[in-house]
Write an enzyme that holds these catalytic residues in place. Structure first.
Site, PDB file in Angstrom:
ATOM      1  N   HIS A   1     -40.562 -78.869 -20.761  1.00 42.18           N
ATOM      2  CA  HIS A   1     -41.116 -78.376 -19.499  1.00 42.18           C
ATOM      3  C   HIS A   1     -40.495 -77.047 -19.086  1.00 42.18           C
ATOM      4  O   HIS A   1     -41.149 -76.174 -18.558  1.00 42.18           O
ATOM      5  CB  HIS A   1     -40.800 -79.366 -18.367  1.00 42.18           C
TER       6      HIS A   1
ATOM      7  N   ARG B   1     -54.255 -75.986 -25.044  1.00 40.50           N
ATOM      8  CA  ARG B   1     -53.464 -77.147 -25.491  1.00 40.50           C
ATOM      9  C   ARG B   1     -53.645 -78.284 -24.482  1.00 40.50           C
ATOM     10  O   ARG B   1     -52.863 -78.426 -23.547  1.00 40.50           O
ATOM     11  CB  ARG B   1     -51.986 -76.781 -25.575  1.00 40.50           C
TER      12      ARG B   1
ATOM     13  N   ARG C   1     -58.715 -77.499 -27.729  1.00 45.02           N
ATOM     14  CA  ARG C   1     -58.139 -78.303 -28.806  1.00 45.02           C
ATOM     15  C   ARG C   1     -57.951 -79.724 -28.298  1.00 45.02           C
ATOM     16  O   ARG C   1     -57.397 -79.922 -27.214  1.00 45.02           O
ATOM     17  CB  ARG C   1     -56.798 -77.716 -29.243  1.00 45.02           C
TER      18      ARG C   1
ATOM     19  N   GLU D   1     -52.973 -75.909 -40.182  1.00 41.14           N
ATOM     20  CA  GLU D   1     -51.539 -75.868 -39.862  1.00 41.14           C
ATOM     21  C   GLU D   1     -50.717 -76.791 -40.760  1.00 41.14           C
ATOM     22  O   GLU D   1     -49.546 -77.028 -40.513  1.00 41.14           O
ATOM     23  CB  GLU D   1     -51.297 -76.180 -38.379  1.00 41.14           C
TER      24      GLU D   1
ATOM     25  N   ASN E   1     -47.249 -72.011 -36.230  1.00 39.97           N
ATOM     26  CA  ASN E   1     -46.046 -72.745 -35.778  1.00 39.97           C
ATOM     27  C   ASN E   1     -45.802 -73.968 -36.654  1.00 39.97           C
ATOM     28  O   ASN E   1     -44.701 -74.202 -37.122  1.00 39.97           O
ATOM     29  CB  ASN E   1     -46.198 -73.215 -34.324  1.00 39.97           C
ATOM     30  N   ASP E   2     -46.849 -74.739 -36.858  1.00 35.86           N
ATOM     31  CA  ASP E   2     -46.698 -75.925 -37.695  1.00 35.86           C
ATOM     32  C   ASP E   2     -46.795 -75.584 -39.175  1.00 35.86           C
ATOM     33  O   ASP E   2     -46.133 -76.210 -39.999  1.00 35.86           O
ATOM     34  CB  ASP E   2     -47.753 -76.980 -37.325  1.00 35.86           C
TER      35      ASP E   2
ATOM     36  N   ARG F   1     -39.366 -77.266 -36.538  1.00 37.02           N
ATOM     37  CA  ARG F   1     -39.450 -76.114 -35.645  1.00 37.02           C
ATOM     38  C   ARG F   1     -38.640 -76.294 -34.363  1.00 37.02           C
ATOM     39  O   ARG F   1     -38.463 -75.352 -33.607  1.00 37.02           O
ATOM     40  CB  ARG F   1     -40.919 -75.799 -35.314  1.00 37.02           C
TER      41      ARG F   1
HETATM   42  C1  PEP Z   1     -49.393 -74.124 -34.143  1.00 32.18           C
HETATM   43  O1  PEP Z   1     -48.924 -75.125 -34.704  1.00 32.18           O
HETATM   44  O2  PEP Z   1     -49.323 -72.970 -34.615  1.00 32.18           O
HETATM   45  C2  PEP Z   1     -50.060 -74.237 -32.838  1.00 32.18           C
HETATM   46  C3  PEP Z   1     -50.653 -73.217 -32.281  1.00 32.18           C
HETATM   47  O3  PEP Z   1     -50.027 -75.446 -32.223  1.00 32.18           O
HETATM   48  P1  PEP Z   1     -48.785 -76.032 -31.398  1.00 32.18           P
HETATM   49  O4  PEP Z   1     -47.786 -74.937 -31.233  1.00 32.18           O
HETATM   50  O5  PEP Z   1     -49.335 -76.521 -30.112  1.00 32.18           O
HETATM   51  O6  PEP Z   1     -48.330 -77.129 -32.301  1.00 32.18           O
HETATM   52 MG    MG Z   2     -49.521 -77.084 -34.113  1.00 34.23          MG
END
Ligand code: PEP
Ligand code: MG
Length: 615
Positions: A214, A323, A359, A458, A481-482, A492
């Site tokens: 948060h 998200r 999403r 991802e 990111n994933d 991560r």
């Molecule tokens: C990602 O994984 O790049 C992504 C945009 O989703 P999140 O960061 O919400 O997992």
């Molecule tokens: Mg992701």
């Protein structure tokens, strides 16, 4: 955790007229909100009180019960005020955190044991309150590390608030903040973050926390530079309270008692950053088009519908990633179809005809809910998360799909499934969608039957077989990111391996390239499908350069990142970006790639990465 670095040794410095040993210290954490903050350090001490167990005489029971009632009522009043303030500033979803706190204080399963402690065990009001809330926190903690950490924090936060009213102490230390400062605290609860006075809190740093908590969400929404997970800050802070501190929200560096040279460096970086951002304002109305005339679509990533205004003000032309799991995470209660619909229709209205990519809920892994915490997984990153979780909870999934489809009747909406790993999974999700369409049709409810249905790429399996997925999906959005996490086997959210987390690693770039190629040449009729990137890389200049060079023509990033990306787009030609890709992929070490990309970016925009160039 990232090791404490006592990097720069000792230097003698003159401060406030005293000759004193002033060792500059550097700590590292996880940057969660960009920018540089410089100011005096304001330490919010740990507020956990030790309440001694004391008993009372039977005739004092009524008086003690009245103290509990007054404290609960005062806490609820305070929380209601915070809820209203948060609602006005950050929107309904963020404000739900306080509704949840208020709900807990009104819940008999919590207040019952407090009262029983006084009535039956003849305990003081403060001990009865403290022990009941401690028991609740322990229950949440027993659900497992990580899983329900947020709930434990919530209950501790609540305990301090109620105890303050029972004991009659008027203010928290944070409320004592009178002059602009950088706040350091072990934990920052949502209610503390939301009660920040933006004019006084220049930046903040916490000992605990991760990128997806948060704290980071609030910091970004408020535009306050912040670094979390700074191991050692509270040990270092008490002896240095009042000292100067620098928070580098881009790199995650914290510098306590900077020497004159370092301070001047960061002041210059902050000024450069300010001027850079001022200049960026002029670009807002200009098209996002490269110097050789190729349009690059710039979209925004949001967690709450209210952020759309910031995306549009920053020059975004739609939303590439909403998200929606934050509808869940802000309250830990499954949203009703009406709540889903209210959020999505608010987005469609705010976007006034611009595209909205919703999403479906990406719950699990580091984005837990209360219900999930009851069944902790051994390896949640590889567990029942995202689309896997939705497919196992059809009623919940369908509720969301119904609301999204109903919102699609109001404006251009796209649906995107997260973490798709196999083609069957995507087909099953689509099957659910068709089912929901039939239900809505039977009920006479309007929706867009041709709503585009795409997927996040991802997971390496999706990237490697992107051609196969492109036959079923209407579009791709690359989630770096994933993708980085799963390609490099680097969690991560784990500070211990944060140094290995590199979106420009050649293996990651190969997968991105393969995905773009499949999108360009795949699809039912071979004419290709749209592909974008909505991972953090899309908003980081050095990586955006690579993505454009590899062929992406659409990027989605958080609102504060968009103006600089537009500046980059307008400053480069496609052959220049392609050349950067060629050179970067010829290098054989991550460090060399990163350093090359930074240099290449600074050649294009010399003022860029200003706050980060302390190395
Ligand atoms: C990602 O994984 O790049 C992504 C945009 O989703 P999140 O960061 O919400 O997992
Ligand atoms: Mg992701």
């Amino acid at each position: 955790m990232i090791p404490l670095r006592l990097a720069f040794g000792c230097q003698r410095g003159v401060r406030r007229g005293l000759l004193r040993l002033s060792p500059m210290r550097e700590l590292r954490g996880i940057p969660v909100s960009p920018g540089v903050a410089i100011g005096p350090l304001f330490v919010v001490e740990d507020q956990k009180r030790r309440i001694a167990r004391r008993t009372i005489a039977p005739e004092a029971v009524a008086g003690e019960l009245a103290r509990i009632d007054r404290a609960l009522a005062a806490s609820i009043a305070e929380l209601s005020e915070l809820r209203t303030k948060t609602q006005a500033e950050l929107g309904d979803e963020a404000a739900k955190i306080f509704a949840f706190h208020i709900g807990m204080l009104a819940d008999r399963s919590l207040t019952g044991p407090m009262r029983a402690g006084v009535e039956k065990d003849l305990l003081t009001a403060e001990f009865a309150v403290a022990s009941s809330l401690e028991a609740l926190a322990a229950k949440f903690a027993s659900f497992g590390e990580g899983a329900f950490k947020t709930k434990v924090d919530d209950v501790n936060d609540l305990a301090q608030r109620v105890l303050r009213h029972v004991i009659g102490e008027p203010a928290t230390r944070l409320a004592d903040l009178r002059d602009p400062a950088v706040v350091a605290t072990r934990d920052l609860t949502p209610s503390q973050a939301a009660s920040f006075d933006r004019d006084r809190v220049r930046g903040f740093v916490t000992e605990t926390g991760g990128k997806t908590g948060h704290t980071g969400i609030f910091a970004r929404a408020m535009g306050i530079p912040a670094v979390v997970g700074v191991k050692g800050i509270m040990d270092a802070a008490p002896s240095t309270a009042g000292a100067m501190i620098v928070v580098d929200g881009d790199s995650g560096r914290i510098i306590i008692d900077p020497d004159a040279e370092t301070l001047a460096h960061y002041e210059r970086a902050r000024e450069r950053d300010r001027l850079f951002r001022l200049k960026l304002d002029d670009l807002r109305e200009l098209p996002s088009i490269t110097a050789d005339g190729v349009p690059i679509e710039l979209l925004g990533n949001i967690e709450f519908p209210r952020e759309i205004a910031a995306v549009l003000a920053a020059g975004g032309t739609g939303i590439g990633l909403y998200r929606t799991e934050y509808l869940f995470l802000a309250t830990d209660k499954e949203p009703t179809e009406a709540e889903h619909f209210a959020a999505y229709s608010a987005c469609v209205t705010a976007l006034a005809g611009r595209p909205l990519t919703i999403r479906t809920m990406d719950l699990g892994a580091d984005k837990y809910t209360q219900a999930r915490a009851e069944n902790p997984e051994r390896n949640p990153m590889l567990g029942c998360r995202s689309i896997r979780y939705c497919l196992q909870h059809p009623a919940m999934f369908k509720r969301q799909l119904r609301a999204i489809l109903r919102a699609s009747a109001l404006g251009p909406v796209k649906i995107m499934f997260p973490l798709v790993t196999t083609p069957e999974e995507f087909r099953r999700a689509r099957f659910f969608l068709r089912d929901v369409m039939e239900d809505l049709h039977d009920e006479g409810l309007a929706f867009d039957r041709n709503v585009p249905v795409g997927m996040m790429v991802e997971v390496p399996s999706a990237a490697l077989c992107a051609e196969m997925f492109a036959r079923d999906a209407d579009f791709f959005s690359i989630g770096t990111n994933d993708l980085v996490q799963y390609t490099l086997a680097v969690d991560r959210t784990n500070e211990l391996v944060a140094g290995m987390y590199n979106p420009a690693n050649p293996a990651v770039l190969a997968l991105i390239r393969q995905t773009i190629h499949a999108a360009e040449h795949g699809g039912q009729d071979g004419r290709g499908i749209p592909v974008s990137c909505c991972g953090e890389s899309a908003g980081e200049l050095e990586h955006a350069l690579l993505l454009i060079g590899m062929g992406l023509r659409s990027l989605s990033a958080s609102a504060p990142a968009l103006p600089a990306v537009k500046r980059l787009v307008r400053s480069v030609t496609i052959p220049q970006c392609e050349d950067v890709v060629k050179k970067a992929t010829a290098l054989d070490s991550d460090a060399a790639v990163i350093s090359y990309l930074r240099d290449a970016t600074r050649k294009i925009i010399p003022e860029a990465l200003g706050g980060r160039s302390a190395d």
